[in-house]
Design a protein around this motif. Structure first.
Motif, PDB file in Angstrom:
ATOM      1  N   ASP A   1     -34.349  16.701   2.549  1.00  0.00           N
ATOM      2  CA  ASP A   1     -34.727  18.106   2.490  1.00  0.00           C
ATOM      3  C   ASP A   1     -36.233  18.324   2.558  1.00  0.00           C
TER       4      ASP A   1
ATOM      5  N   PHE B   1     -25.820  20.075   5.957  1.00  0.00           N
ATOM      6  CA  PHE B   1     -27.253  19.859   6.025  1.00  0.00           C
ATOM      7  C   PHE B   1     -27.850  20.658   7.171  1.00  0.00           C
TER       8      PHE B   1
ATOM      9  N   GLU C   1     -39.376  12.919  -1.732  1.00  0.00           N
ATOM     10  CA  GLU C   1     -39.697  13.944  -2.724  1.00  0.00           C
ATOM     11  C   GLU C   1     -41.060  13.711  -3.359  1.00  0.00           C
TER      12      GLU C   1
ATOM     13  N   ASP D   1     -29.241  14.676   1.185  1.00  0.00           N
ATOM     14  CA  ASP D   1     -30.122  15.699   0.637  1.00  0.00           C
ATOM     15  C   ASP D   1     -31.529  15.192   0.389  1.00  0.00           C
ATOM     16  N   GLU D   2     -31.719  13.874   0.387  1.00  0.00           N
ATOM     17  CA  GLU D   2     -33.061  13.356   0.127  1.00  0.00           C
ATOM     18  C   GLU D   2     -34.026  13.646   1.279  1.00  0.00           C
TER      19      GLU D   2
ATOM     20  N   ASN E   1     -22.861  12.274  -1.880  1.00  0.00           N
ATOM     21  CA  ASN E   1     -24.214  12.582  -2.322  1.00  0.00           C
ATOM     22  C   ASN E   1     -24.246  12.552  -3.845  1.00  0.00           C
TER      23      ASN E   1
ATOM     24  N   PRO F   1     -31.146  21.880  -2.165  1.00  0.00           N
ATOM     25  CA  PRO F   1     -30.263  20.875  -1.550  1.00  0.00           C
ATOM     26  C   PRO F   1     -28.852  21.412  -1.355  1.00  0.00           C
ATOM     27  N   GLU F   2     -28.265  21.104  -0.199  1.00  0.00           N
ATOM     28  CA  GLU F   2     -26.876  21.439   0.057  1.00  0.00           C
ATOM     29  C   GLU F   2     -26.001  20.293  -0.431  1.00  0.00           C
TER      30      GLU F   2
ATOM     31  N   ARG G   1     -24.514  15.343  -6.793  1.00  0.00           N
ATOM     32  CA  ARG G   1     -25.837  15.953  -6.650  1.00  0.00           C
ATOM     33  C   ARG G   1     -25.797  17.435  -7.021  1.00  0.00           C
TER      34      ARG G   1
END
Length: 465
Positions: free
Chosen positions: A268, A240, A423, A265-266, A48, A235-236, A60
């Motif tokens: 989320d 996830f 996002e 994470d995108e 990530n 975000p983790e 990230r």
């Protein structure tokens, strides 16, 4: 000249002890107090990745920590990034760029080449900021890895950091973890430990009894914080909050969770909506109940494609397409959905036939495209980032979905190289219209800032700063 503070370093007894979140909390707490603060992690291992403003890759987690610190994300904050691409192989990113020479070296032979880069980045940050908050990796008690260490006690000793050791008390055995980890350190290293931190505590603190006093008697080190189990919407790094199975009454979106899936994470902005159930698909199951499928990015599209073929999921995805429901492929997922992946340099196992659900052909290139991107899409600006080796060409019955080089569509199959699209509320709302959901997308940037402030408030109440 303003007096600088000694760096703070957060180490963990284990992986997933909560180091990243504690660093994030400290960065935002100090930034809100007006301190010029920056995060640092010498070496991260994650698929990530984020792209800085100057087109360089960092983890990230460090990108988020920079946002928490209200600082511009920089490769100085994560000079070494390892991206697993096979069971025993990782792509090595040095100062934001792939280094193929180091990627080929055995793990223990890398320190002589990468340690100078770690030292340089660390000291540049210390010089530029009033406070640097450092994150370790895994545990400093991994004796087998100490000779090649560039991320734990080597960093602490290099800058004489104030070190805090975190244990996940929710797992049990915290006091043994803390005592055992401390005992594995040298006397010189033990002197840097300023406090123990219990993390993810649930229940009545009185249940701890005199255990903290016992630990201090053994080590001379106080337990400085007992942080509660804290649910957040940030975000983790590596895990996830995906669902487990199809749920009645929700919009069920299957995400193909193949080996080397990346940039998860995108999603989320989807996960944190109550009406959506995002389910990982890791084996061949009946997909007909799902409202949409997503094929995410992949660090190794060839290996991910082989997984789909070997498990039978390739056939199930083709059957899903015949239902007319939406299929979205992002980056590696885009390449997998196409007709061919040509690999002349054998970067990902050689040439392969894709799923053939959209007439795209991708040739993997030696140079990776990494950049932040803003495009005009459906009469509005949306932002994201690119991070891919592929050069894709289109065939019959394919139309442009985004800009010419970023995304294409054929019938109910949509593809894009733009990471981070969800996002953007306009893209989220478009997606929800396709699957019959509510256009309730979050203003994600503002949402993250609110969550970071809440995290800092929690830490201010229960932490030691």
């Amino acid at each position: 000249m303003k007096q600088k503070n000694r760096p703070i370093m957060i180490l963990g007894c284990t992986s997933d002890a909560g180091k990243s979140l504690v660093v994030t909390a400290i960065c935002r707490l100090l930034a809100n107090r007006g301190v010029k603060v920056a995060p640092f992690k010498a070496q991260n291992m994650s698929n990530n990745a984020a792209i800085t403003q100057d087109g360089l890759e960092i983890g990230r987690a460090q990108y988020l920590q920079a946002l928490a610190a209200k600082a511009q994300p920089s490769v100085l904050m994560n000079p070494v990034l390892l991206k697993p691409s096979a069971d025993t192989q990782s792509q090595v990113i040095i100062n934001g760029k792939v280094n193929n020479e180091i990627s080929q070296l055995p793990w223990m032979d890398r320190k002589r080449l990468v340690w100078p880069e770690v030292q340089k980045s660390l000291h540049q940050l210390i010089e530029a900021f009033d406070q640097v908050v450092i994150e370790g990796a895994g545990s400093p008690a991994e004796i087998n890895l100490r000779e090649g260490d560039i991320v734990n006690m080597s960093v602490a000793l290099e800058c004489q950091a104030d070190v805090y050791l975190v244990s996940d008390i929710d797992r049990g055995g915290s006091f043994a973890h803390l005592l055992g980890t401390w005992a594995c350190l040298s006397v010189e290293e033990q002197k840097l430990i300023k406090g123990f931190v219990l993390n993810k505590f649930r229940g009545d603190p009185a249940l701890l009894g005199n255990a903290m006093d016992w630990l201090e008697q053994k080590t001379g080190i106080p337990t400085v914080a007992n942080l509660p189990y804290y649910r957040h919407q940030l975000p983790e790094e590596d895990s996830f909050r995906l669902g487990t199975t199809w749920q009645r009454g929700k919009i069920n979106i299957g995400i193909l969770y193949y080996p080397y899936a990346s940039n998860m994470d995108e999603f989320d902005p989807l996960i944190y909506q109550d009406d959506i159930n995002l389910v990982p698909i890791t084996k061949d199951i009946d997909l007909s109940h799902f409202d949409a499928l997503i094929l995410p990015g992949s660090k190794n599209s060839g290996a991910s494609l082989q997984f789909l073929k070997q498990t039978g999921l390739a056939t199930s995805i083709k059957q899903f397409k015949a239902s007319g429901k939406l299929i979205l492929g992002i980056c590696g997922g885009l390449q997998i959905l196409g007709d061919n992946i040509f690999d002349p340099l054998n970067l990902e196992g050689g040439n392969q036939s894709g799923l053939g659900l959209i007439a795209l052909s991708t040739t993997l290139q030696a140079e990776k495209s990494t950049k932040q991107t803003t495009i005009k899409w459906q009469n509005t600006d949306i932002k994201g980032y690119e991070i891919h080796h592929g050069d894709t060409t289109i065939g019959k019955d394919v139309t442009v979905f985004m800009e010419e080089h970023l995304g294409w569509q054929s019938a109910n199959v949509y593809t894009t190289y733009l990471h981070g699209a969800f996002e953007n509320k306009p893209f989220y709302d478009w997606f929800m219209r396709q699957v019959g959901g509510h256009e309730n997308g979050l203003q994600w940037t503002a949402h993250l800032q609110t969550e970071l402030d809440k995290l800092a408030q929690m830490f201010e109440k229960h932490g030691w700063l």
